[in-house]
Write an enzyme that holds these catalytic residues in place. Sequence first.
Site, short mmCIF file in Angstrom:
data_model
loop_
_atom_site.label_atom_id
_atom_site.label_comp_id
_atom_site.label_asym_id
_atom_site.label_seq_id
_atom_site.Cartn_x
_atom_site.Cartn_y
_atom_site.Cartn_z
CE1 TYR A 91 -12.83 -19.06 -15.31
CE2 TYR A 91 -12.81 -17.56 -13.32
CZ TYR A 91 -13.27 -17.82 -14.59
OH TYR A 91 -13.97 -17.26 -15.19
CB CYS A 93 -14.17 -16.19 -9.87
SG CYS A 93 -14.41 -18.15 -10.09
CG HIS A 117 2.52 7.62 9.97
ND1 HIS A 117 1.09 7.77 10.17
CD2 HIS A 117 2.53 6.47 9.44
CE1 HIS A 117 0.66 6.52 9.99
NE2 HIS A 117 1.60 5.77 9.14
CG ASP A 162 -18.06 -11.01 -11.08
OD1 ASP A 162 -17.82 -9.93 -10.67
OD2 ASP A 162 -17.73 -11.62 -12.12
NE ARG A 168 -2.11 10.74 12.18
CZ ARG A 168 -0.59 11.01 12.67
NH1 ARG A 168 -0.32 11.94 13.30
NH2 ARG A 168 0.09 10.05 12.50
NE ARG A 204 4.35 6.50 4.83
CZ ARG A 204 3.40 6.13 5.13
NH1 ARG A 204 2.87 4.98 4.50
NH2 ARG A 204 2.53 6.50 5.83
CE LYS A 229 -4.68 5.60 6.13
NZ LYS A 229 -3.51 5.74 6.30
#
Length: 532
Positions: free
Chosen positions: A416, A463, A322, A465, A374, A293, A194
């Site tokens: 920044y 930042c 789980h 990028d 799993r 869940r 996943k």
Amino acid sequence: MAGLVGRHALPEPGGREDEGVGNCLRNRREGVRRLVVATCPQQCERLVQQHRRVRGRGGDRGSRRGRRGRDHLRGRGRRVGSRGLIAPAGRHGQGRENGRKRAALHDAQRPGGGPVASGLHPIDARPVLAGGSKPRPGKGSGVTPNSPGSASPTLAEATKALNAWFEIDLDALATNVRVLRETASPATVIAVVKANAYGHGIEVVGPALEAAGIERLAVIFLPEALPLREAGVTRPVLVLGHSFPEDAEVAVANDLTLTVDTPALADAVSEAALRAGKAPVPVHIKVDSGMHRFGLMPPEVAALADHVRTLKGVTLEAIWTHLANADHEDDSFTTHQDAVVAEAVRLAGPVPMRHIANTATTIRHPEFRYEGVRTGIGIYGALPDHTPNPGLRPVLSMKARLARVFNVAPGEGVSYGLTWRAERPSRIALIPIGYADGYQRALSNRGQVLARGRRCPIVGRVCMDHFLIDVTDVPGAATGDEAVLIGEQGGDEITAAEVAAHIDTINYEVLASLNRRLPRLAHREGIVEATC
């Protein structure tokens, strides 16, 4: 070599694919006016001229488009494909569909996509691999293998013109499969892929796991499983999360095993299997054993199991749950959850398989392995907390090249907010990776990077990028040097767990957050086999 127009590779002149690109340009008037071509400007000009000639022919094409539009509104030009996807029917519709398929080969943003199939990275339009201009049949458009007969590039060759990338060590992956299979034996290891194989690239990891001997795979939602089939994976794939009755057709068509939680979903899967001539197909049921869940309480499991057994198109293959505290030092709650599953099985009747153990429990508790386990993060060589290492090796490295090295005077700030200021004459290096790539902003002024085998602190804010590191104490640091954000260099190592510790999270989040913008280069002993 192909060039890029928007996100599309330009084919050789005169072919049907060339015509398809021209059609695409005709449908993107603004795009034609603003072409940005990485290479092959002559092909670009030729297609622009073709576009102008077609526009000058008048309304004949428009009238045909109008008729097709009216047909569509009458409900005649669309049919449901074998995978439950909508596909246009008829000669004109098929042409449009073929064009869309060709475009999808070069769409880095589609689910399951990565670097474009031409071998060009969508950010800087440079070759990732020598050759490999077409995807291998049946191996998925998101994967770029080497061309038959071409020499496989080394990592150094493949990355010399890349700003940043991931390296996926297929030998380490195979080692982890062997170790976990030996640990879990005789239980079946279900490899969880996943979240894009925990950030590692599902299109390359899936086939590699199958080749290494993994018998089953699992994802959380159905769309995640489709790239596995596109990549040629044939082993059973389990969908662990919630699905809808509307998903049944696609699941059956692609041989995906659903976790059913309602009679309506079980009915839909059964009917789809009967229509497809594949009945009976397996389904699983999840027990809510205390984590609260997704899942059903034991009496609900029993009722649904009884219903499933009345259906001709499905068979109940497994009951599972789980675990909540498997990676805690005190994981005694697992015993309670195991008892809840045992009660569900008692009420529902025997099933061929039970699977409750994750990586931590597989390694720590043989008594909970049952017929299947799993393993998620362990497959990738990372470990849950409080879990000994049985011999797993990290699979992923995250690397970049220093894009700039420059001087900063005492008192000057960087990035920044100027949150870091130099206290001495400093040498600062620019790393072309940011939080848009999954490298968390919370690492600002906290994390470290390896450059020339030395640890360098992150200075200033991360930042979108880019971010900056202090290389003052790294003699000779220069533009183009390789930097390691996760992985080994010069006898030192930065793990995903270490990165997580800097920002008070877990290695699962660090890995799963790594998105698709950067290419993943799958290699064995430094020889690149595929990218995605």
